[in-house]
Motif scaffolding. Sequence first.
Motif, PDB file in Angstrom:
ATOM      1  N   ASP A 220      22.504  24.205  45.326  1.00 53.20           N
ATOM      2  CA  ASP A 220      22.670  25.099  46.805  1.00 53.20           C
ATOM      3  C   ASP A 220      21.386  24.122  47.818  1.00 53.20           C
ATOM      4  O   ASP A 220      21.090  23.394  48.354  1.00 53.20           O
ATOM      5  CB  ASP A 220      23.027  26.114  47.526  1.00 53.20           C
TER       6      ASP A 220
ATOM      7  N   GLN B 189      28.026  15.436  42.706  1.00 55.23           N
ATOM      8  CA  GLN B 189      28.919  14.587  43.992  1.00 55.23           C
ATOM      9  C   GLN B 189      29.693  15.656  44.404  1.00 55.23           C
ATOM     10  O   GLN B 189      29.541  15.076  45.657  1.00 55.23           O
ATOM     11  CB  GLN B 189      29.291  13.422  43.407  1.00 55.23           C
ATOM     12  N   LEU B 190      30.786  15.857  44.056  1.00 57.53           N
ATOM     13  CA  LEU B 190      31.816  17.253  44.447  1.00 57.53           C
ATOM     14  C   LEU B 190      31.348  17.261  45.777  1.00 57.53           C
ATOM     15  O   LEU B 190      31.580  18.458  47.024  1.00 57.53           O
ATOM     16  CB  LEU B 190      32.368  17.612  43.665  1.00 57.53           C
ATOM     17  N   LYS B 191      30.290  18.234  45.056  1.00 53.61           N
ATOM     18  CA  LYS B 191      29.338  19.873  45.628  1.00 53.61           C
ATOM     19  C   LYS B 191      28.590  19.129  47.355  1.00 53.61           C
ATOM     20  O   LYS B 191      29.087  19.561  48.534  1.00 53.61           O
ATOM     21  CB  LYS B 191      28.326  20.636  45.284  1.00 53.61           C
ATOM     22  N   TYR B 192      27.919  17.815  46.574  1.00 53.51           N
ATOM     23  CA  TYR B 192      27.574  17.398  48.277  1.00 53.51           C
ATOM     24  C   TYR B 192      27.941  16.630  49.023  1.00 53.51           C
ATOM     25  O   TYR B 192      28.096  17.006  50.142  1.00 53.51           O
ATOM     26  CB  TYR B 192      26.292  16.353  47.659  1.00 53.51           C
ATOM     27  N   LEU B 193      29.087  15.914  48.721  1.00 56.64           N
ATOM     28  CA  LEU B 193      30.472  15.664  49.347  1.00 56.64           C
ATOM     29  C   LEU B 193      31.382  16.999  50.099  1.00 56.64           C
ATOM     30  O   LEU B 193      31.824  16.492  51.418  1.00 56.64           O
ATOM     31  CB  LEU B 193      31.789  14.782  48.845  1.00 56.64           C
ATOM     32  N   SER B 194      30.850  18.039  49.999  1.00 56.95           N
ATOM     33  CA  SER B 194      31.848  19.107  50.086  1.00 56.95           C
ATOM     34  C   SER B 194      30.831  20.273  50.939  1.00 56.95           C
ATOM     35  O   SER B 194      31.439  20.482  51.939  1.00 56.95           O
ATOM     36  CB  SER B 194      33.110  19.883  49.466  1.00 56.95           C
ATOM     37  N   GLU B 195      29.516  19.871  50.532  1.00 50.33           N
ATOM     38  CA  GLU B 195      28.699  20.434  50.964  1.00 50.33           C
ATOM     39  C   GLU B 195      27.303  20.213  51.558  1.00 50.33           C
ATOM     40  O   GLU B 195      26.732  21.277  52.879  1.00 50.33           O
ATOM     41  CB  GLU B 195      28.420  21.913  50.881  1.00 50.33           C
TER      42      GLU B 195
ATOM     43  N   SER C 166      31.365  14.482  56.885  1.00 51.65           N
ATOM     44  CA  SER C 166      31.505  13.984  55.556  1.00 51.65           C
ATOM     45  C   SER C 166      32.094  12.683  55.675  1.00 51.65           C
ATOM     46  O   SER C 166      31.588  12.397  54.580  1.00 51.65           O
ATOM     47  CB  SER C 166      33.020  14.622  55.871  1.00 51.65           C
TER      48      SER C 166
ATOM     49  N   ARG D 294      27.971  11.640  54.934  1.00 56.79           N
ATOM     50  CA  ARG D 294      27.850  11.874  53.592  1.00 56.79           C
ATOM     51  C   ARG D 294      28.741  11.146  52.482  1.00 56.79           C
ATOM     52  O   ARG D 294      28.030  10.578  51.232  1.00 56.79           O
ATOM     53  CB  ARG D 294      28.266  13.695  53.400  1.00 56.79           C
ATOM     54  N   LEU D 295      30.020   9.983  52.859  1.00 54.35           N
ATOM     55  CA  LEU D 295      30.925   9.643  52.142  1.00 54.35           C
ATOM     56  C   LEU D 295      30.411   7.965  51.311  1.00 54.35           C
ATOM     57  O   LEU D 295      30.123   7.714  50.575  1.00 54.35           O
ATOM     58  CB  LEU D 295      31.729   9.735  51.951  1.00 54.35           C
TER      59      LEU D 295
ATOM     60  N   TRP E  11      26.670   8.642  49.277  1.00 54.61           N
ATOM     61  CA  TRP E  11      26.917   9.184  48.458  1.00 54.61           C
ATOM     62  C   TRP E  11      27.206   7.380  47.673  1.00 54.61           C
ATOM     63  O   TRP E  11      26.759   6.639  46.452  1.00 54.61           O
ATOM     64  CB  TRP E  11      27.808   9.912  47.816  1.00 54.61           C
TER      65      TRP E  11
END
Length: 776
Positions: free
Chosen positions: A164, A187-193, A198, A201-202, A205
């Motif tokens: 986190d 990646q998934l955690k970064y894109l969601s949190e 958002s 972030r996308l 990334w």
Amino acid sequence: MDKKFTSDEVPLAQLLGQADSGALQLPDFQRGWVWDDYGIRSLLASISLSYPIGAVMTLQTGNPEVKFRPRPLEGVEGTQQKEPDLLLLDGQQRATSLYLVLKSGRPVPTRDARNKKMERLYYVDIRAALDPAADREDAIVSVPADGQVKNFRGEVQLDLSTRDAEIAKEHFPLAAVLDYTETMAWQLKYLSEGPGESSDRLATWMAFNEGIINAFVQYQVPVIELIKATPKEAVCQVFEKVNTGGVSLTVFELLTATYAADDFNLRDDWADRESRFDQHGVLGRFRETDFLQVVTLLATLARREAFLVKNSDAAVAPAVSCKRKDVLRLALEDYQQWADIATKAIERVVPFLHSEHIFTSNDVPYPTQIVPLAAAIARLESDADSFGVRELLRRWLWCGVFGEMYGGSTETRFAFDLPDILTWVEDPEAEPRTVREAQFQAARLLSLRTRGSAAYKGLYALQMKRGGRDFRTGTTIDIHAHADDAIDIHHIFPQKWGSKNNVDARLIDSVVNKSAIDAHTNRRIGGNAPSAYLASIEKSDKISEAELDAILRSHDIAPHHLRDDNFPAFFTHRFERLVKQIEEAMGKPVNRASDGSDNPFAAQAAGSSDPAAVIAEMIQQGETKVIEFKSTGRLNTFTGDKDPAIEWSLLKTIAAFANAYGGSAIVGVADDGTVVGIEGDLPFVHKHDLDGWMLWFTKAVADSMGKLTAADLDIQPATIEDKLVLKIDVGPAAKPVFAKSPKDPKPVFMTRLGNATHELSGQELLDYLQQRWPTA
């Protein structure tokens, strides 16, 4: 020509995977991993930018002639028993750094700029990496193993201790960059949190994945792969050419890795032998590579001899050698066969060097010369201790020193030294090449000024061996006095005196103007004129003038030249004495300038020191330990005939002076100092003249005591009171001189005791020999 290597590009992930599985390992001779934190971050930055980081070089395993014990890259676990397919020859530091950061899954043990040990985790600061104006190295972040960067007050400045926290700070862990599953999870955690919108972030990334992650995943490493058939010496040579550490490996390190493959620890074996050698100061510079050369010489000679037993064609027989490639080929069984023999021989070198008055490692003219000397002693076994063989070894040693034969590459000379010496022992006419080729130029004495020269050290040793006595105590300089009295080589005419008297500094600093002097006496000499410091020594140490003269003569110094502060005469006399010592040691004449220019003061000294005045002064002084009068050399003044007893009396005096500390026989002077001249001898010599007398006497000495003693004489005529008188100077002998009477072939030993000549035998002789030549 067959190709010895292949070249290709290998994905970074594949290369690190080979290391992780044990398929790629290091040869044991590779040194440890040493990169610091800055070097690691710089390397990671280069890969993130797809910059080249240089090729790595590997070697296919499986060649039975090229066996090195393998070891995994640092940080790789569970592969110690696995046989690798490839050995990493070049690129260890880079490959290990990348493995520890990208593949090991653990904190990286490294060092900071002050070389302090620490453990670090490595991240990419996403925002900084995507900033085109930022330095990419600033985007590669290292943090402590707990993931927290703190200031000096202990306050957390950057916290990456959890997933986190990484997401919140937008710092991607490089430990996950080659692991697809871990990268996707991050990646998934970064894109969601992750922080921000958002959509931002996308976009962030996608740019990061394209520009940074793909740079690592798709990075290709150039790999040069040496084929299996590459010979060991080529492998080692290539390794050293490409070794980015900049430090050449020794053959010892390489052979250690080879023997380790057969479970033999060469390093431990050498440590045991080294501890034995360390007990002897004269072996202080004898190294492990020198030891391997001794062993290799013995092994290759044995191999050649075994071949010649079955095949007489010497042209195709294996060579005697100890070059690098031959040491690297030294089989373990050969090492084990010869190592103990070599060790004992090296220890036997110690008393041999001591007998030449070489006591410490700093005194050894050429430390490398110990290699062939030890090998020869090993093969000669007990014969090496016999008098005749020791004399041959002694001559070989000094020819090498004064011929200055061991200053450059020496392995080739070692290779012919060993068989040459062994042949010489069997056939005294077959001189070794080192003896045959050695030449010494007399003018070289003028340029020998510092102990860095082998010839300089050699003269220092010869001076002590000839019986040089301590100025202060009067005792012979042996290994104990050398250490106890801090004996070293110092100026005879001080530098300060030379400067005041406008003497060329190069001549003042020449070895001709130096001798073995203890530290106490050297301090007393200071910058004073010789006449002044000799008087000071006589007074403070209660030494008579005659006794101090005897000590000076033991250093081949003419006392009256020092007492007169006559540097040209002193220099000329001592120059000639040193030339004779070198000739005696080498067993051959030195090369002299035809015009006499190699002795700079020869002409000046001839005019500055009147022989008649010198002899007259000695007559006035009377007979002492170093002065003896003889009325004639052949004539019996009572019978008027030639008398062998008179001849023998003079010969005994010469032998006595040589066995003591040198001296002068004044012929033509009666015991009471009355000048009688040698004219009565002339009817009994060839041509009835002075030249005939000198020829007769030189031959008589040679017949009685040997040619070396005869060559050491210095005969100087003078006319005193209209009569012909001769001064015969005799230097101290480097070894015992035995004299034979013209009427009796049995040799006797004579020496000076007080002002008289005495014959010694039995226990008295043994005690004297031990005192006079303690290391002989």
